[in-house]
Every structure is written in C-alpha cells, then in structure tokens.
Design an enzyme around this catalytic site. Structure first.
Site, PDB file in Angstrom:
ATOM      1  N   ARG A  62       2.917   0.859   0.632  1.00 11.64           N
ATOM      2  CA  ARG A  62       3.583   1.552   1.828  1.00 11.64           C
ATOM      3  C   ARG A  62       2.344   1.844   2.962  1.00 11.64           C
ATOM      4  O   ARG A  62       2.506   1.213   3.988  1.00 11.64           O
ATOM      5  CB  ARG A  62       4.062   2.719   1.447  1.00 11.64           C
ATOM      6  CG  ARG A  62       5.624   2.605   1.025  1.00 11.64           C
ATOM      7  CD  ARG A  62       6.050   3.642  -0.123  1.00 11.64           C
ATOM      8  NE  ARG A  62       5.064   3.387  -1.317  1.00 11.64           N
ATOM      9  CZ  ARG A  62       5.734   2.658  -2.243  1.00 11.64           C
ATOM     10  NH1 ARG A  62       6.935   2.170  -2.269  1.00 11.64           N
ATOM     11  NH2 ARG A  62       4.966   2.288  -3.341  1.00 11.64           N
ATOM     12  N   THR A  63       1.338   2.650   2.430  1.00 10.09           N
ATOM     13  CA  THR A  63       0.449   3.015   3.539  1.00 10.09           C
ATOM     14  C   THR A  63      -0.252   2.001   3.968  1.00 10.09           C
ATOM     15  O   THR A  63      -0.539   1.849   5.381  1.00 10.09           O
ATOM     16  CB  THR A  63      -0.522   3.964   2.393  1.00 10.09           C
ATOM     17  OG1 THR A  63       0.196   4.705   1.876  1.00 10.09           O
ATOM     18  CG2 THR A  63      -1.434   4.815   3.583  1.00 10.09           C
ATOM     19  N   LYS A  90     -19.834  -5.867  -5.996  1.00  7.29           N
ATOM     20  CA  LYS A  90     -21.304  -6.188  -6.415  1.00  7.29           C
ATOM     21  C   LYS A  90     -22.098  -4.802  -6.544  1.00  7.29           C
ATOM     22  O   LYS A  90     -23.407  -4.946  -6.858  1.00  7.29           O
ATOM     23  CB  LYS A  90     -22.061  -7.176  -5.578  1.00  7.29           C
ATOM     24  CG  LYS A  90     -21.129  -8.483  -5.432  1.00  7.29           C
ATOM     25  CD  LYS A  90     -21.873  -9.401  -4.391  1.00  7.29           C
ATOM     26  CE  LYS A  90     -20.777 -10.629  -3.760  1.00  7.29           C
ATOM     27  NZ  LYS A  90     -21.533 -11.041  -2.723  1.00  7.29           N
ATOM     28  N   ARG A 112      -8.639   4.420   2.030  1.00  2.00           N
ATOM     29  CA  ARG A 112      -8.087   4.996   0.671  1.00  2.00           C
ATOM     30  C   ARG A 112      -9.063   4.852  -0.207  1.00  2.00           C
ATOM     31  O   ARG A 112      -9.749   3.684  -0.404  1.00  2.00           O
ATOM     32  CB  ARG A 112      -6.770   4.315   0.219  1.00  2.00           C
ATOM     33  CG  ARG A 112      -6.527   4.633  -1.157  1.00  2.00           C
ATOM     34  CD  ARG A 112      -4.806   4.359  -1.523  1.00  2.00           C
ATOM     35  NE  ARG A 112      -4.089   5.057  -0.830  1.00  2.00           N
ATOM     36  CZ  ARG A 112      -2.541   5.135  -0.954  1.00  2.00           C
ATOM     37  NH1 ARG A 112      -2.345   4.417  -1.989  1.00  2.00           N
ATOM     38  NH2 ARG A 112      -1.849   5.755  -0.404  1.00  2.00           N
ATOM     39  N   HIS A 140      -3.585  13.262   1.643  1.00  2.00           N
ATOM     40  CA  HIS A 140      -2.978  11.887   2.176  1.00  2.00           C
ATOM     41  C   HIS A 140      -2.125  12.399   3.267  1.00  2.00           C
ATOM     42  O   HIS A 140      -0.949  12.638   3.280  1.00  2.00           O
ATOM     43  CB  HIS A 140      -1.902  11.490   0.985  1.00  2.00           C
ATOM     44  CG  HIS A 140      -1.532  10.073   1.506  1.00  2.00           C
ATOM     45  ND1 HIS A 140      -1.542   9.368   2.598  1.00  2.00           N
ATOM     46  CD2 HIS A 140      -0.905   9.305   0.524  1.00  2.00           C
ATOM     47  CE1 HIS A 140      -1.218   8.177   2.522  1.00  2.00           C
ATOM     48  NE2 HIS A 140      -0.402   8.201   1.176  1.00  2.00           N
TER      49      HIS A 140
HETATM   50  N1   CP Z   1       3.279   6.803  -0.608  1.00  2.00           N
HETATM   51  C1   CP Z   1       2.191   6.091  -0.654  1.00  2.00           C
HETATM   52  O1   CP Z   1       1.056   6.186  -0.560  1.00  2.00           O
HETATM   53  O2   CP Z   1       2.526   4.640  -1.333  1.00  2.00           O
HETATM   54  P1   CP Z   1       1.265   3.648  -1.504  1.00  2.00           P
HETATM   55  O3   CP Z   1       0.509   3.912  -2.670  1.00  2.00           O
HETATM   56  O4   CP Z   1       2.194   2.453  -1.893  1.00  2.00           O
HETATM   57  O5   CP Z   1       0.576   3.516  -0.179  1.00  2.00           O
END
Ligand code: CP
Length: 325
Positions: A62-63, A90, A112, A140
């Site tokens: 999603r993100t 590496k 991320r 998040h």
């Molecule tokens: N909600 C969320 O962060 O989903 P993903 O890990 O798929 O990005």
C-alpha cells in the site's frame, strides 16, 4: 487566512511533533487532491521537474505503491530502490546510499526502514526533503494521517470521537502515529490487546487501556484493528493464533453486542481469521479500502506541501497552479 507554505518544515518524520494546525493543513490539503484520482486522466503538473526517490528497505504494498501513484499523479519523476538489487545488499550504508542519490540531484526521499529513527537520521544528513514511510516501531505518519482523514470523512468530526486501537500495539508504528495525531486533534483514544502486546507506560501517551475486546467494543465509535506482526515476534507473545482470535479477534458475533454501529479500520495487510474475521473486514461498516483510496490523496498533500505548495492554493493546484517554481 494565508498560511505559510513552510508550515511543515523540511521533512515529515512523525505526527508526534506536529501541532493541531499542521495536521489540519495536511488533512484539508488532501481534500482537493481526492478528485484527481477519480479523473480519466489522473495527472496534474504540480510537481513537474521534481525528482523523488522511494527507498524501501522493508516490504510494502500500500505505502510504496500509493506514494508512487501520488508522485506520478503530481507529475514528479520517480525512482524506486529496495534493499535487494541495490548496493545496500553489498554493505553500503544508508548515508552513503543517500549521498550518492543526492549527487544525482534529487529533491525528495520517501523511506521505509526497519530501524526506528532511520528517517530522522537521514533527514539530518541530506538537504532533500525526507518523508518517513515507516521506521521500525517508531512512526508511520502518512498511515496515521490517512486513518484520521477516513475517520473525519465518516464522522464529520474528530473532537470527542472514541477510537480504540486493537491488537499488536507493541510492534506498531501505525498505532503510535494514530495516537499522536488523534490525541492532538481532540479525539479520545484507547488501546486494547494482551498485556504482552501493549508497550509499558502506554497510558502516558494519553490513552485508555482495555484488557478485554468486549469493553473496547462497548466504549468505542471506531475500531482500528492492527495486524499481529508475526515477523517481529519471538515465541511467547501470544499462546497461539487460534487463541488470540478467540480472545481478541474482531468478529461479527462480538460486534453484535456493540451499543452502536462501529466503524472498522485496518491499516493492512490483514491476517484474516486472526485479528479480524472476513465478514467484518468485508462487511458494511468496514472502511478498509477507503483508507487505501485516501492514502493516495494524503500522500499527494504531503508531497505538495513539502515541495513548497501553499495549502490555500491546493484547489488551484488541481489545474497545475499553486506550487512555487
Ligand atoms: N499499511 C501499510 O503500511 O501497508 P504496507 O506495508 O503494504 O505498505
């Protein structure tokens, strides 16, 4: 009121340091961006000429994809990099990776990372805007914002709204961003789960704690159900998944005891039959896919604001105006 385009500062690392006004600016700016995703041609030239790197060291559906859609719908040039397939595999460090990207003249990094604090570490070392797309169990922020936007869409208010976050709060950056954002906006927030999955001292963040999901259901207007993050757990957090579902699972039978109809959110990905049953996830009170749709608009708003767009001109930005050159 004309608000400063620099309201958010250089980066978005978390919701904890943001004021009520800053969060409301992002939510309000997302509103006009929703419509762009409904068009036949889903593109405006708002971020034309900007180069954005999506640096994902952990898995994401999603993100990662909604950031990429948001960037492309705003006409930015985007590059996606993962740990696998890059020189991180590496042994290259995060800062060396980022400095090499900077040398290619980028404008923004969406990252991320498995380590809490990685986004602020990077933001302090590079001049590009950094957006935290999830760092360990820290925050998040765009997930918190899209959850809050979905609640505001449905209820028309956040002040006094009772939201209970149910499940694996201990490992959840989503829970922390929701708590910071919702408390700042005047909502009442609770958490519910086994003691092993609630951080010690969680009450200090201004939340109530329920040990039984039935109590949470009786109290709340909305449940935000969290995934059991099995990949971050050693043995012993829960006796078994079946036991967890029996005691804390959000099921239709349990919701029938609610004094009012509860809105059901889940940030995804879901463990169906563990923290949430399919007839709830797919049921009439679920807004799980609306959260995903709102995620694109929230990320467009964050990208636009950090790039120097004025919140007061977001409506005009739909036709390509309103962003500083
Ligand atoms: N909600 C969320 O962060 O989903 P993903 O890990 O798929 O990005």
């Amino acid at each position: 009121m004309i608000r400063s385009a620099t309201t958010l500062g250089k980066d978005l690392i978390g919701l904890e340091p943001l004021s009520r006004e800053q969060i409301e600016v992002i939510l309000d700016t997302a509103e006009p961006f929703k419509e762009i995703s409904e068009r036949r041609i889903k593109k405006v030239p708002v971020l034309r000429g900007k180069t954005i790197v999506n640096l994902f060291f952990e898995a994401s559906t999603r993100t990662r994809i909604s950031f990429e859609f948001a960037e492309k719908r705003l006409s930015a040039d985007t590059v996606n990099i993962g740990a696998v397939g890059s020189s991180v595999s590496k042994g290259e460090t995060l800062v060396d990776t980022a400095r090499n990207l900077e040398a290619m003249r980028i404008d923004m990094v969406v990252m991320r990372h498995w380590s809490a604090g990685a986004a602020s570490f990077l933001a302090a070392r590079i001049p590009s805007n950094v957006i935290n797309a999830g760092d360990g169990a820290h925050e998040h922020p765009t997930q918190g914002l899209l959850d809050i936007l979905t609640l505001r869409d449905h209820f028309g208010r956040l002040e006094g709204l009772k939201v209970c976050i149910v499940g694996d709060v201990l490992h959840s950056r989503v829970a922390r961003s929701n708590i910071f954002g919702l408390v700042t906006l005047g909502a009442k927030v609770a958490v519910c789960g086994p003691r092993t999955l609630l951080p010690a001292g969680i009450e200090e963040l201004g939340v109530r704690v329920f040990g039984r999901v039935e109590e949470a259901i009786e109290w709340a207007d909305a449940l935000n159900v969290l995934r059991l993050q099995l990949e971050r757990m050693q043995d012993g957090f829960v006796p078994s998944l079946r036991e967890y579902n029996r005691v804390f699972g959000v099921s239709r039978e349990r919701l029938e005891w609610a004094p009012r109809e509860l809105l059901i959110l889940h940030p995804g990905p879901m463990n169906r039959g563990v923290e949430i049953d399919s007839d709830v996830a797919d049921g009439p009170h679920s807004v799980i896919l609306r959260q995903v749709t709102n995620g694109v608009a929230i990320r467009m708003a964050v990208l636009y604001l950090l790039a120097g767009g004025s919140p007061d001109l977001a409506e005009a930005a739909k036709s390509g105006k309103g962003v500083r050159p």
